[in-house]
Design an enzyme around this catalytic site. Structure first.
Site, short mmCIF file in Angstrom:
data_model
loop_
_atom_site.label_atom_id
_atom_site.label_comp_id
_atom_site.label_asym_id
_atom_site.label_seq_id
_atom_site.Cartn_x
_atom_site.Cartn_y
_atom_site.Cartn_z
N ASP A 1 0.88 -1.16 0.00
CA ASP A 1 0.00 0.00 0.00
C ASP A 1 0.93 1.23 0.00
OD1 ASP A 1 -2.32 1.65 0.50
OD2 ASP A 1 -1.59 1.79 2.57
N ASP B 1 -0.02 5.13 0.98
CA ASP B 1 -0.21 6.08 2.08
C ASP B 1 -0.20 5.36 3.43
OD1 ASP B 1 -0.81 8.51 0.44
OD2 ASP B 1 -2.51 7.31 -0.21
N GLY C 1 -7.27 4.04 3.52
CA GLY C 1 -7.34 3.06 2.44
C GLY C 1 -8.58 3.20 1.56
N ASN D 1 -3.47 9.72 -6.85
CA ASN D 1 -2.23 10.52 -6.86
C ASN D 1 -0.98 9.65 -6.77
OD1 ASN D 1 -3.36 13.28 -6.83
ND2 ASN D 1 -4.20 12.67 -4.84
N ASP E 1 -1.51 -0.44 6.13
CA ASP E 1 -1.68 0.27 7.40
C ASP E 1 -3.16 0.49 7.71
OD1 ASP E 1 -2.11 2.21 5.34
OD2 ASP E 1 -2.05 3.72 6.93
C1 BG6 Z 1 -5.57 5.91 0.18
C2 BG6 Z 1 -5.58 6.67 1.47
O1 BG6 Z 1 -4.28 5.42 -0.06
O2 BG6 Z 1 -5.95 6.74 -0.92
C3 BG6 Z 1 -6.92 7.38 1.67
O3 BG6 Z 1 -5.36 5.76 2.51
C4 BG6 Z 1 -7.25 8.22 0.46
O4 BG6 Z 1 -6.83 8.17 2.84
C5 BG6 Z 1 -7.24 7.34 -0.79
O5 BG6 Z 1 -8.56 8.78 0.60
C6 BG6 Z 1 -7.56 8.11 -2.07
O6 BG6 Z 1 -6.52 8.99 -2.34
P1 BG6 Z 1 -6.52 10.12 -3.46
O7 BG6 Z 1 -5.09 10.59 -3.44
O8 BG6 Z 1 -6.92 9.47 -4.76
O9 BG6 Z 1 -7.50 11.15 -3.04
MG MG Z 2 -2.64 3.15 3.60
#
Ligand code: BG6
Ligand code: MG
Length: 213
Positions: free
Chosen positions: A9, A11, A46, A118, A170
């Site tokens: 994973d 983040d 997540g 992202n 996580d």
């Molecule tokens: C996950 C994070 O990896 O990505 C979440 O744990 C987040 O908190 C999700 O909402 C979506 O991310 P993004 O960058 O597409 O808004």
């Molecule tokens: Mg995560």
């Protein structure tokens, strides 16, 4: 044992951007007059962007029109992106760089299984994109975590079965996704995962690849 791939994973496992997601959601929630705590945020780790906003709206018992929903998603992402403008290799969580290098040297495949749209940009900024044989992110799945699709796609692209891959997570949703897909699920850096994950480490510095080779 006899694992052949590590699926990470992003983040909260590779980089500590979970706190940035939390602060951006907190600001978004406060625009709606909804209070949002770190404990509330635990359920969002997540979880993809759309489902996270739905969760916050449900917390505040709020319904918004489609246009406002889109504007809130945009606001949250802009807040998040501006908070990680300076992200760089120094922001890798402890143990990540060494584990990526060790895994590469030992011939393990390395994959990413993230809900974040992202993710590709973040891997580039962290200067670790080249380590990944496959990277599945929020743009590459139809069913978000806790559905196992993100990890199943990763394993498939590597030509491996789930039983040959370790997943590092996580988040509760990520551990559920890994286990639902038949992967060995390793919880990292989030004590809420003790008991849910197959194994748990406070930090990747405590993880020993030899144990699983
Ligand atoms: C996950 C994070 O990896 O990505 C979440 O744990 C987040 O908190 C999700 O909402 C979506 O991310 P993004 O960058 O597409 O808004
Ligand atoms: Mg995560």
């Amino acid at each position: 044992m006899g694992y052949r791939a590590l699926l990470f994973d992003l983040d909260g496992v590779i980089v500590s951007t979970e706190k940035n997601h939390f602060h951006a959601w907190k600001k978004t929630a406060s625009q709606l007059g909804i209070s949002f705590s770190e404990k509330d945020n635990e359920a969002l780790k997540g979880v993809n962007r759309v489902d996270s906003l739905k969760h916050i709206l449900a917390l505040g018992k709020r319904i918004v029109l489609d246009e406002e929903f889109e504007a809130l998603l945009h606001f949250k992402n802009e807040e998040y992106l501006s908070s990680i403008e300076d992200l760089c290799i120094k922001d890798l969580l402890p143990g990540v760089f060494d584990l990526l290098n060790l895994a590469k040297n030992k011939g393990f495949n390395i994959g990413l299984g993230s809900s974040s749209k992202n993710a590709p940009m973040i891997l580039e900024r962290l200067e670790i994109a080249a380590y990944f044989d496959v990277a599945i992110d929020g743009n590459g799945v139809t069913r978000p975590k806790p559905d196992p699709e993100v990890f199943l796609n990763g394993a498939k692209r590597l030509g491996l079965s789930p039983s040959e891959c370790l997943v590092f997570e996580d988040a509760q949703s990520g551990i559920q996704a890994a286990k639902a897909g038949g992967f060995f699920a390793i919880g990292v850096g989030n004590p809420w995962l003790i008991g849910l994950a197959d194994d748990y480490y406070n930090s990747l510095t405590e993880f020993s690849l030899e144990r699983y080779a």
